[in-house]
Write a protein that holds these residues in place. Structure first.
Motif, PDB file in Angstrom:
ATOM      1  N   UNK A 154      20.565  10.253  62.367  1.00  0.00           N
ATOM      2  CA  UNK A 154      21.961  10.873  61.653  1.00  0.00           C
ATOM      3  C   UNK A 154      21.647  10.604  60.549  1.00  0.00           C
ATOM      4  N   UNK A 155      23.284   9.786  60.923  1.00  0.00           N
ATOM      5  CA  UNK A 155      24.528   8.821  60.472  1.00  0.00           C
ATOM      6  C   UNK A 155      23.842   8.249  59.524  1.00  0.00           C
ATOM      7  N   UNK A 156      22.806   7.389  60.428  1.00  0.00           N
ATOM      8  CA  UNK A 156      22.495   5.959  59.447  1.00  0.00           C
ATOM      9  C   UNK A 156      20.812   6.498  58.275  1.00  0.00           C
ATOM     10  N   UNK A 157      20.683   7.592  58.799  1.00  0.00           N
ATOM     11  CA  UNK A 157      19.190   8.177  57.550  1.00  0.00           C
ATOM     12  C   UNK A 157      20.364   8.461  56.426  1.00  0.00           C
ATOM     13  N   UNK A 158      21.941   9.127  56.085  1.00  0.00           N
ATOM     14  CA  UNK A 158      22.463   9.168  55.487  1.00  0.00           C
ATOM     15  C   UNK A 158      22.951   7.945  54.601  1.00  0.00           C
ATOM     16  N   UNK A 159      23.216   6.984  55.467  1.00  0.00           N
ATOM     17  CA  UNK A 159      23.376   6.043  54.179  1.00  0.00           C
ATOM     18  C   UNK A 159      21.838   5.163  54.469  1.00  0.00           C
ATOM     19  N   UNK A 160      21.644   5.196  54.401  1.00  0.00           N
ATOM     20  CA  UNK A 160      20.180   5.011  53.829  1.00  0.00           C
ATOM     21  C   UNK A 160      19.645   6.105  51.787  1.00  0.00           C
ATOM     22  N   UNK A 161      20.457   7.302  52.363  1.00  0.00           N
ATOM     23  CA  UNK A 161      20.031   8.148  51.315  1.00  0.00           C
ATOM     24  C   UNK A 161      20.545   7.999  49.939  1.00  0.00           C
ATOM     25  N   UNK A 162      21.168   6.806  49.321  1.00  0.00           N
ATOM     26  CA  UNK A 162      21.505   6.761  48.615  1.00  0.00           C
ATOM     27  C   UNK A 162      20.977   5.868  46.431  1.00  0.00           C
ATOM     28  N   UNK A 163      22.029   5.905  45.569  1.00  0.00           N
ATOM     29  CA  UNK A 163      21.081   5.521  44.577  1.00  0.00           C
ATOM     30  C   UNK A 163      22.580   4.422  44.156  1.00  0.00           C
ATOM     31  N   UNK A 164      22.760   3.216  44.454  1.00  0.00           N
ATOM     32  CA  UNK A 164      22.976   2.708  44.670  1.00  0.00           C
ATOM     33  C   UNK A 164      23.263   2.012  42.739  1.00  0.00           C
ATOM     34  N   UNK A 165      24.240   1.634  41.954  1.00  0.00           N
ATOM     35  CA  UNK A 165      24.271   0.634  40.397  1.00  0.00           C
ATOM     36  C   UNK A 165      25.315  -0.141  40.934  1.00  0.00           C
ATOM     37  N   UNK A 166      24.176  -1.668  39.975  1.00  0.00           N
ATOM     38  CA  UNK A 166      24.377  -3.031  39.981  1.00  0.00           C
ATOM     39  C   UNK A 166      24.717  -2.984  38.260  1.00  0.00           C
ATOM     40  N   UNK A 167      25.862  -4.131  38.642  1.00  0.00           N
ATOM     41  CA  UNK A 167      26.049  -4.285  36.896  1.00  0.00           C
ATOM     42  C   UNK A 167      25.473  -6.226  36.461  1.00  0.00           C
ATOM     43  N   UNK A 168      25.920  -6.192  35.221  1.00  0.00           N
ATOM     44  CA  UNK A 168      24.984  -7.709  34.984  1.00  0.00           C
ATOM     45  C   UNK A 168      25.684  -8.942  36.086  1.00  0.00           C
ATOM     46  N   UNK A 169      24.747  -9.818  36.735  1.00  0.00           N
ATOM     47  CA  UNK A 169      25.317 -10.698  37.592  1.00  0.00           C
ATOM     48  C   UNK A 169      25.178 -10.316  39.012  1.00  0.00           C
ATOM     49  N   UNK A 170      24.799  -9.014  39.208  1.00  0.00           N
ATOM     50  CA  UNK A 170      24.396  -8.523  40.315  1.00  0.00           C
ATOM     51  C   UNK A 170      22.796  -8.510  40.739  1.00  0.00           C
ATOM     52  N   UNK A 171      23.118  -8.296  39.954  1.00  0.00           N
ATOM     53  CA  UNK A 171      20.829  -8.453  40.303  1.00  0.00           C
ATOM     54  C   UNK A 171      20.348  -9.274  38.983  1.00  0.00           C
TER      55      UNK A 171
END
Length: 171
Positions: A154-171
Protein backbone atom coordinates in the motif's frame (compact mmCIF):
# COMPACT_ATOMS: atom_id res chain seq x y z
CA UNK A 1 -23.04 16.50 -42.20
CA UNK A 2 -23.76 15.88 -38.51
CA UNK A 3 -20.07 15.18 -37.95
CA UNK A 4 -19.23 18.70 -39.12
CA UNK A 5 -22.05 20.56 -37.35
CA UNK A 6 -21.33 19.34 -33.82
CA UNK A 7 -17.65 20.42 -33.76
CA UNK A 8 -18.57 23.76 -35.32
CA UNK A 9 -21.24 24.40 -32.67
CA UNK A 10 -18.90 23.30 -29.91
CA UNK A 11 -16.17 25.68 -31.08
CA UNK A 12 -18.66 28.55 -31.20
CA UNK A 13 -19.81 27.82 -27.65
CA UNK A 14 -16.24 27.62 -26.39
CA UNK A 15 -15.30 30.83 -28.18
CA UNK A 16 -18.29 32.58 -26.64
CA UNK A 17 -17.31 31.36 -23.17
CA UNK A 18 -13.63 32.23 -23.40
CA UNK A 19 -12.19 34.99 -21.28
CA UNK A 20 -10.54 38.00 -22.86
CA UNK A 21 -8.69 38.88 -19.68
CA UNK A 22 -10.42 42.25 -19.29
CA UNK A 23 -12.96 41.11 -16.68
CA UNK A 24 -11.74 42.62 -13.41
CA UNK A 25 -14.43 40.94 -11.30
CA UNK A 26 -12.92 37.49 -11.84
CA UNK A 27 -9.33 38.21 -10.88
CA UNK A 28 -7.54 35.74 -8.63
CA UNK A 29 -6.95 36.80 -5.05
CA UNK A 30 -3.26 37.36 -4.26
CA UNK A 31 -2.22 35.08 -1.40
CA UNK A 32 1.52 35.43 -1.83
CA UNK A 33 2.16 36.87 1.64
CA UNK A 34 3.86 34.35 3.89
CA UNK A 35 3.85 31.48 1.42
CA UNK A 36 7.63 31.29 1.12
CA UNK A 37 7.65 31.70 -2.66
CA UNK A 38 9.98 34.26 -4.13
CA UNK A 39 9.70 35.92 -7.50
CA UNK A 40 11.97 34.10 -9.92
CA UNK A 41 12.74 34.90 -13.50
CA UNK A 42 13.96 32.43 -16.05
CA UNK A 43 17.58 33.07 -16.84
CA UNK A 44 17.93 30.51 -19.60
CA UNK A 45 15.89 28.26 -21.78
CA UNK A 46 16.69 25.05 -19.94
CA UNK A 47 14.46 25.61 -16.88
CA UNK A 48 17.12 23.92 -14.76
CA UNK A 49 18.83 27.27 -14.16
CA UNK A 50 15.93 28.56 -12.09
CA UNK A 51 17.12 28.29 -8.52
CA UNK A 52 13.74 28.13 -6.79
CA UNK A 53 12.69 25.06 -8.75
CA UNK A 54 15.70 23.05 -7.59
CA UNK A 55 16.25 24.52 -4.11
CA UNK A 56 15.23 21.75 -1.66
CA UNK A 57 14.24 24.42 0.89
CA UNK A 58 11.70 25.93 -1.51
CA UNK A 59 8.20 24.48 -1.92
CA UNK A 60 8.63 24.73 -5.70
CA UNK A 61 11.14 21.86 -5.61
CA UNK A 62 8.27 19.56 -4.68
CA UNK A 63 6.55 18.51 -7.91
CA UNK A 64 4.09 15.74 -7.05
CA UNK A 65 0.47 15.96 -5.96
CA UNK A 66 -0.59 12.66 -4.35
CA UNK A 67 -4.09 11.20 -4.55
CA UNK A 68 -6.12 8.66 -2.60
CA UNK A 69 -7.00 5.28 -4.07
CA UNK A 70 -9.47 5.55 -6.98
CA UNK A 71 -9.66 9.33 -6.55
CA UNK A 72 -8.75 12.47 -8.43
CA UNK A 73 -9.54 15.00 -5.70
CA UNK A 74 -6.66 17.23 -4.61
CA UNK A 75 -6.05 16.69 -0.89
CA UNK A 76 -6.00 19.71 1.42
CA UNK A 77 -2.32 19.13 2.26
CA UNK A 78 -1.42 19.52 -1.45
CA UNK A 79 -3.20 22.86 -1.92
CA UNK A 80 -0.26 25.05 -0.77
CA UNK A 81 1.97 23.23 -3.27
CA UNK A 82 -0.47 23.82 -6.13
CA UNK A 83 -0.89 27.48 -5.09
CA UNK A 84 2.88 28.00 -5.05
CA UNK A 85 3.28 26.55 -8.55
CA UNK A 86 0.38 28.66 -9.80
CA UNK A 87 2.02 31.82 -8.45
CA UNK A 88 5.29 30.79 -10.09
CA UNK A 89 3.55 30.34 -13.45
CA UNK A 90 1.80 33.71 -13.10
CA UNK A 91 5.10 35.43 -12.27
CA UNK A 92 6.90 33.63 -15.12
CA UNK A 93 4.51 33.62 -18.10
CA UNK A 94 7.24 32.31 -20.44
CA UNK A 95 7.44 29.03 -18.47
CA UNK A 96 5.58 25.93 -19.63
CA UNK A 97 4.45 23.00 -17.50
CA UNK A 98 3.60 19.40 -18.28
CA UNK A 99 1.46 17.56 -15.74
CA UNK A 100 1.76 13.79 -15.88
CA UNK A 101 -1.09 11.85 -14.27
CA UNK A 102 -0.03 8.53 -12.75
CA UNK A 103 -1.79 5.56 -11.14
CA UNK A 104 -0.81 2.43 -9.27
CA UNK A 105 -0.84 -0.90 -11.07
CA UNK A 106 -4.30 -1.97 -9.90
CA UNK A 107 -7.05 -1.64 -12.49
CA UNK A 108 -7.15 -2.20 -16.23
CA UNK A 109 -4.89 -0.31 -18.59
CA UNK A 110 -7.84 1.70 -19.95
CA UNK A 111 -9.12 2.55 -16.46
CA UNK A 112 -5.66 3.65 -15.30
CA UNK A 113 -5.13 5.83 -18.37
CA UNK A 114 -8.49 7.52 -17.78
CA UNK A 115 -7.82 8.02 -14.05
CA UNK A 116 -4.33 9.36 -14.76
CA UNK A 117 -5.82 11.90 -17.17
CA UNK A 118 -8.40 12.99 -14.60
CA UNK A 119 -5.63 13.51 -12.04
CA UNK A 120 -3.53 15.55 -14.45
CA UNK A 121 -6.57 17.57 -15.53
CA UNK A 122 -7.66 18.41 -11.97
CA UNK A 123 -4.18 19.76 -11.16
CA UNK A 124 -4.23 21.77 -14.40
CA UNK A 125 -7.68 23.16 -13.62
CA UNK A 126 -6.56 24.22 -10.13
CA UNK A 127 -3.53 26.02 -11.60
CA UNK A 128 -5.75 27.78 -14.15
CA UNK A 129 -8.22 28.87 -11.47
CA UNK A 130 -5.29 30.35 -9.54
CA UNK A 131 -4.20 32.50 -12.49
CA UNK A 132 -1.94 30.40 -14.72
CA UNK A 133 -2.64 30.61 -18.45
CA UNK A 134 -4.00 27.74 -20.56
CA UNK A 135 -1.10 28.06 -23.00
CA UNK A 136 1.39 27.38 -20.19
CA UNK A 137 0.05 23.98 -19.13
CA UNK A 138 -0.41 20.62 -20.81
CA UNK A 139 -1.81 17.54 -19.07
CA UNK A 140 -1.21 13.93 -20.07
CA UNK A 141 -1.85 10.52 -18.57
CA UNK A 142 0.86 7.95 -18.10
CA UNK A 143 -1.45 5.56 -16.28
CA UNK A 144 0.60 2.88 -14.56
CA UNK A 145 3.53 3.14 -17.03
CA UNK A 146 5.87 5.28 -14.90
CA UNK A 147 5.82 3.87 -11.37
CA UNK A 148 7.95 5.51 -8.70
CA UNK A 149 7.90 2.28 -6.68
CA UNK A 150 7.58 -1.35 -7.84
CA UNK A 151 6.67 -3.19 -4.61
CA UNK A 152 3.19 -4.65 -4.17
CA UNK A 153 2.42 -2.75 -0.94
CA UNK A 154 0.00 0.00 0.00
CA UNK A 155 2.87 2.42 0.74
CA UNK A 156 4.26 1.78 -2.73
CA UNK A 157 0.84 2.13 -4.38
CA UNK A 158 0.42 5.50 -2.61
CA UNK A 159 3.71 6.73 -4.14
CA UNK A 160 2.43 5.88 -7.61
CA UNK A 161 -0.94 7.68 -7.31
CA UNK A 162 0.24 11.16 -8.25
CA UNK A 163 0.32 14.04 -10.66
CA UNK A 164 3.87 15.16 -11.50
CA UNK A 165 4.51 18.78 -12.50
CA UNK A 166 7.43 19.20 -14.89
CA UNK A 167 8.71 22.52 -16.25
CA UNK A 168 10.25 23.42 -19.61
CA UNK A 169 13.54 21.61 -20.02
CA UNK A 170 12.45 18.72 -17.79
CA UNK A 171 10.26 16.97 -20.36
Amino acid sequence: MKKLVLPALLSLVLAACSSTGTDTASQVEDRSAGAGVTTVTAGGTSGSGIAALTDPNNILSKRSVFFDFDSYIIKSEAKPLVEAHARFLVQNPQMKMLIQGNTDERGSREYNLALGQKRADVVKQALLLLGAKEAQIESVSLGEEKPRCDDASEACYAENRRGDMLYSGEF
